[in-house]
Design a protein around this motif. Structure first.
Motif, mmCIF file in Angstrom:
data_model
loop_
_atom_site.group_PDB
_atom_site.id
_atom_site.type_symbol
_atom_site.label_atom_id
_atom_site.label_comp_id
_atom_site.label_asym_id
_atom_site.label_seq_id
_atom_site.Cartn_x
_atom_site.Cartn_y
_atom_site.Cartn_z
ATOM 1 N N GLN A 88 0.830 -1.213 0.000
ATOM 2 C CA GLN A 88 0.000 0.000 0.000
ATOM 3 C C GLN A 88 0.864 1.261 0.000
ATOM 4 O O GLN A 88 0.555 2.223 -0.689
ATOM 5 C CB GLN A 88 -0.937 0.019 1.213
ATOM 6 N N LEU A 89 1.940 1.264 0.771
ATOM 7 C CA LEU A 89 2.841 2.410 0.810
ATOM 8 C C LEU A 89 3.495 2.619 -0.554
ATOM 9 O O LEU A 89 3.553 3.753 -1.055
ATOM 10 C CB LEU A 89 3.916 2.210 1.888
ATOM 11 N N PHE A 90 3.970 1.532 -1.164
ATOM 12 C CA PHE A 90 4.585 1.633 -2.488
ATOM 13 C C PHE A 90 3.584 2.160 -3.518
ATOM 14 O O PHE A 90 3.924 2.996 -4.352
ATOM 15 C CB PHE A 90 5.147 0.280 -2.939
ATOM 16 N N PHE A 91 2.359 1.664 -3.439
ATOM 17 C CA PHE A 91 1.334 2.136 -4.369
ATOM 18 C C PHE A 91 1.056 3.625 -4.166
ATOM 19 O O PHE A 91 0.911 4.379 -5.125
ATOM 20 C CB PHE A 91 0.036 1.328 -4.214
ATOM 21 N N GLY A 92 0.991 4.044 -2.914
ATOM 22 C CA GLY A 92 0.743 5.453 -2.606
ATOM 23 C C GLY A 92 1.847 6.362 -3.132
ATOM 24 O O GLY A 92 1.577 7.408 -3.723
ATOM 25 N N ILE A 93 3.096 5.955 -2.911
ATOM 26 C CA ILE A 93 4.231 6.727 -3.416
ATOM 27 C C ILE A 93 4.178 6.790 -4.935
ATOM 28 O O ILE A 93 4.347 7.855 -5.529
ATOM 29 C CB ILE A 93 5.567 6.120 -2.930
ATOM 30 N N ASP A 94 3.933 5.649 -5.564
ATOM 31 C CA ASP A 94 3.859 5.594 -7.026
ATOM 32 C C ASP A 94 2.737 6.482 -7.548
ATOM 33 O O ASP A 94 2.904 7.201 -8.539
ATOM 34 C CB ASP A 94 3.658 4.148 -7.474
ATOM 35 N N ALA A 95 1.595 6.470 -6.876
ATOM 36 C CA ALA A 95 0.457 7.286 -7.304
ATOM 37 C C ALA A 95 0.784 8.774 -7.204
ATOM 38 O O ALA A 95 0.549 9.535 -8.156
ATOM 39 C CB ALA A 95 -0.768 6.955 -6.455
ATOM 40 N N ILE A 96 1.334 9.189 -6.094
ATOM 41 C CA ILE A 96 1.657 10.614 -5.898
ATOM 42 C C ILE A 96 2.681 11.079 -6.920
ATOM 43 O O ILE A 96 2.504 12.118 -7.566
ATOM 44 C CB ILE A 96 2.146 10.861 -4.455
ATOM 45 N N VAL A 97 3.750 10.314 -7.083
ATOM 46 C CA VAL A 97 4.804 10.695 -8.030
ATOM 47 C C VAL A 97 4.262 10.706 -9.458
ATOM 48 O O VAL A 97 4.530 11.637 -10.228
ATOM 49 C CB VAL A 97 6.025 9.759 -7.893
ATOM 50 N N SER A 98 3.479 9.704 -9.822
ATOM 51 C CA SER A 98 2.922 9.644 -11.185
ATOM 52 C C SER A 98 1.973 10.805 -11.459
ATOM 53 O O SER A 98 1.975 11.359 -12.568
ATOM 54 C CB SER A 98 2.195 8.317 -11.398
ATOM 55 N N ILE A 99 1.186 11.184 -10.477
ATOM 56 C CA ILE A 99 0.268 12.310 -10.661
ATOM 57 C C ILE A 99 1.049 13.618 -10.822
ATOM 58 O O ILE A 99 0.736 14.431 -11.700
ATOM 59 C CB ILE A 99 -0.752 12.382 -9.502
ATOM 60 N N ILE A 100 2.084 13.804 -10.017
ATOM 61 C CA ILE A 100 2.907 15.020 -10.149
ATOM 62 C C ILE A 100 3.591 15.050 -11.511
ATOM 63 O O ILE A 100 3.610 16.084 -12.188
ATOM 64 C CB ILE A 100 3.927 15.122 -9.001
ATOM 65 N N PHE A 101 4.147 13.904 -11.946
ATOM 66 C CA PHE A 101 4.781 13.850 -13.267
ATOM 67 C C PHE A 101 3.766 14.094 -14.379
ATOM 68 O O PHE A 101 4.082 14.715 -15.392
ATOM 69 C CB PHE A 101 5.481 12.512 -13.487
ATOM 70 N N SER A 102 2.546 13.611 -14.203
ATOM 71 C CA SER A 102 1.499 13.831 -15.204
ATOM 72 C C SER A 102 1.139 15.305 -15.302
ATOM 73 O O SER A 102 0.965 15.836 -16.409
ATOM 74 C CB SER A 102 0.247 13.027 -14.859
ATOM 75 N N ILE A 103 1.041 15.956 -14.169
ATOM 76 C CA ILE A 103 0.754 17.393 -14.158
ATOM 77 C C ILE A 103 1.884 18.151 -14.842
ATOM 78 O O ILE A 103 1.641 19.043 -15.663
ATOM 79 C CB ILE A 103 0.530 17.894 -12.713
#
Length: 123
Positions: free
Chosen positions: A54-69
């Motif tokens: 869950q922690l890895f998924f959360g980190i991946d989600a946050i980083v991916s969203i920032i990179f997408s923006i």
């Protein structure tokens, strides 16, 4: 709206002069790249992945969203100085080396949340 677009373009575009804010944003992006790389390495260890999935998924989600923006803002602020780019120029920008690298780095996350399991190899 043009003022905001221009200010963002000055920060994100490579051909604009270096400023303290542009440097901080660049260092933040570099930090996120390192965090993401470290997260992928740790996630590949099965025992850690089972415990901290869950922690890895959360980190991946946050980083991916920032990179997408960041990716979307780079597309939006293309050619803030000068005349409006043609369709050919915009396509050339979209398919430039670094824009493709950016797209390839964010797509696996969105594919993994939209398609059932089995696509982890994309990361």
């Amino acid at each position: 709206m043009k003022k905001i677009k221009h200010k963002i373009g000055l920060i994100l575009n490579d051909d604009s002069p270096e400023t303290p804010l542009k440097r901080k944003v660049g260092l933040f992006i570099l930090f996120l790249i390192l965090v993401s790389s470290f997260e992928v390495i740790l996630e590949s260890v099965v025992s850690l992945n089972l415990k901290y999935h869950q922690l890895f998924f959360g980190i991946d989600a946050i980083v991916s969203i920032i990179f997408s923006i960041e990716y979307i803002l780079r597309l939006w602020t293309y050619r803030i100085n000068g005349e409006k780019p043609s369709i050919k120029q915009r396509l050339s920008h979209v398919f430039s080396f670094y824009m493709i690298i950016d797209l390839v780095s964010i797509l696996p996350f969105f594919i993994s949340i939209s398609v059932s399991s089995g696509y982890g190899f994309l990361r």
